[in-house]
Design a protein around this motif. Sequence first.
Motif, mmCIF file in Angstrom:
data_model
loop_
_atom_site.group_PDB
_atom_site.id
_atom_site.type_symbol
_atom_site.label_atom_id
_atom_site.label_comp_id
_atom_site.label_asym_id
_atom_site.label_seq_id
_atom_site.Cartn_x
_atom_site.Cartn_y
_atom_site.Cartn_z
ATOM 1 N N LEU A 151 44.559 71.670 55.124
ATOM 2 C CA LEU A 151 45.285 72.201 56.275
ATOM 3 C C LEU A 151 46.747 72.501 55.947
ATOM 4 O O LEU A 151 47.402 73.245 56.685
ATOM 5 C CB LEU A 151 45.199 71.216 57.439
ATOM 6 N N MET A 152 47.245 71.948 54.842
ATOM 7 C CA MET A 152 48.639 72.177 54.456
ATOM 8 C C MET A 152 48.919 73.626 54.069
ATOM 9 O O MET A 152 50.067 74.046 54.013
ATOM 10 C CB MET A 152 49.038 71.248 53.316
ATOM 11 N N SER A 153 47.881 74.401 53.790
ATOM 12 C CA SER A 153 48.086 75.827 53.504
ATOM 13 C C SER A 153 47.979 76.657 54.781
ATOM 14 O O SER A 153 48.058 77.883 54.730
ATOM 15 C CB SER A 153 47.068 76.317 52.475
ATOM 16 N N ASP A 154 47.800 75.981 55.923
ATOM 17 C CA ASP A 154 47.650 76.637 57.220
ATOM 18 C C ASP A 154 46.592 77.745 57.141
ATOM 19 O O ASP A 154 46.865 78.909 57.462
ATOM 20 C CB ASP A 154 48.990 77.206 57.687
ATOM 21 N N PRO A 155 45.370 77.401 56.727
ATOM 22 C CA PRO A 155 44.349 78.422 56.474
ATOM 23 C C PRO A 155 43.853 79.100 57.744
ATOM 24 O O PRO A 155 43.814 78.495 58.817
ATOM 25 C CB PRO A 155 43.224 77.627 55.807
ATOM 26 N N GLU A 156 43.443 80.346 57.596
ATOM 27 C CA GLU A 156 42.793 81.061 58.688
ATOM 28 C C GLU A 156 41.355 80.573 58.856
ATOM 29 O O GLU A 156 40.825 80.553 59.970
ATOM 30 C CB GLU A 156 42.796 82.565 58.398
ATOM 31 N N LEU A 157 40.716 80.214 57.736
ATOM 32 C CA LEU A 157 39.349 79.696 57.746
ATOM 33 C C LEU A 157 39.322 78.391 56.972
ATOM 34 O O LEU A 157 39.793 78.324 55.837
ATOM 35 C CB LEU A 157 38.395 80.706 57.097
ATOM 36 N N LEU A 158 38.753 77.359 57.584
ATOM 37 C CA LEU A 158 38.619 76.056 56.939
ATOM 38 C C LEU A 158 37.152 75.838 56.599
ATOM 39 O O LEU A 158 36.279 75.912 57.471
ATOM 40 C CB LEU A 158 39.118 74.952 57.875
ATOM 41 N N VAL A 159 36.878 75.567 55.324
ATOM 42 C CA VAL A 159 35.521 75.342 54.842
ATOM 43 C C VAL A 159 35.375 73.857 54.507
ATOM 44 O O VAL A 159 36.087 73.347 53.642
ATOM 45 C CB VAL A 159 35.247 76.218 53.593
ATOM 46 N N LEU A 160 34.461 73.182 55.190
ATOM 47 C CA LEU A 160 34.284 71.739 55.025
ATOM 48 C C LEU A 160 32.906 71.448 54.455
ATOM 49 O O LEU A 160 31.885 71.840 55.034
ATOM 50 C CB LEU A 160 34.400 71.030 56.383
ATOM 51 N N ASP A 161 32.869 70.727 53.343
ATOM 52 C CA ASP A 161 31.605 70.409 52.687
ATOM 53 C C ASP A 161 31.314 68.915 52.783
ATOM 54 O O ASP A 161 31.921 68.103 52.088
ATOM 55 C CB ASP A 161 31.650 70.855 51.217
ATOM 56 N N GLU A 162 30.392 68.558 53.679
ATOM 57 C CA GLU A 162 29.942 67.179 53.873
ATOM 58 C C GLU A 162 31.115 66.212 54.115
ATOM 59 O O GLU A 162 31.279 65.222 53.386
ATOM 60 C CB GLU A 162 29.134 66.708 52.654
ATOM 61 N N PRO A 163 31.939 66.448 55.132
ATOM 62 C CA PRO A 163 33.118 65.594 55.321
ATOM 63 C C PRO A 163 32.807 64.148 55.687
ATOM 64 O O PRO A 163 33.661 63.286 55.503
ATOM 65 C CB PRO A 163 33.867 66.296 56.463
#
Length: 236
Positions: A151-163
């Motif tokens: 989130l520190m890059s302030d992304p437009e899309l966040l991709v989460l793999d098995e959080p």
Amino acid sequence: MLSVNNVRVHYGMAEALRGVNLQVAKGEVVALIGRNGAGKTTLLKAITGLVKLREGEIHFQGKRISGMPAHEIMRLGIGHVPQGRQVFGDQTVEDNLILGAYTKIKQQPRQVREWLEREYTRFPRLKERAKQMAGTLSGGEQQMLALSRALMSDPELLVLDEPSMGLSPLYVKLILDTVTQLRSEGKTILLVEQLAAAALAISDRAYVLSSGQVEMSGAADELLHDEKVVRTYLGA
């Protein structure tokens, strides 16, 4: 926002993805569920430039990103929280967070500092551990760090793999509650999650992946109550 079209990926002679099509619109949370080995992680790696496509195209905000290196895809606004967290264990918590914003720190140093404080507010435990080596954190704390780092890059899309993988029930709830909060803030998220029922409950739409192909797709609430999905993936 994200368009995956007829994507095929091979590992040697083995075909991991076989003509996958997927769409994610701005502001959506889209879940990707399926059994182990279905190709979910491979698809996320294809989107973020960590594996090469044998065939097909991936577009992000109208720009073709398939074939681009991973760091360039990140610059365009895709944040990736990989399976297994993969924090930099020999760096402090704060160093890990700042590394998450490395593409923007020269141009927006004040903004990066604001994002750092935002993440410390989101996860106060990280502020308490700011000068501690990331490798000494618990699994749940490392997952918080991995999420905040993305989130520190302030992304437009966040991709989460098995959080939630390998976490205690307390941390599972914390991480999934955080995804729900991000959804309420309008963040666009593509979520792979082993807890299929929980993933569907916090998503707008979902895809079911089986043997490298999309087997089903639709509104998350409909899939949550679909007899085949319940029988095969929800353990009922």
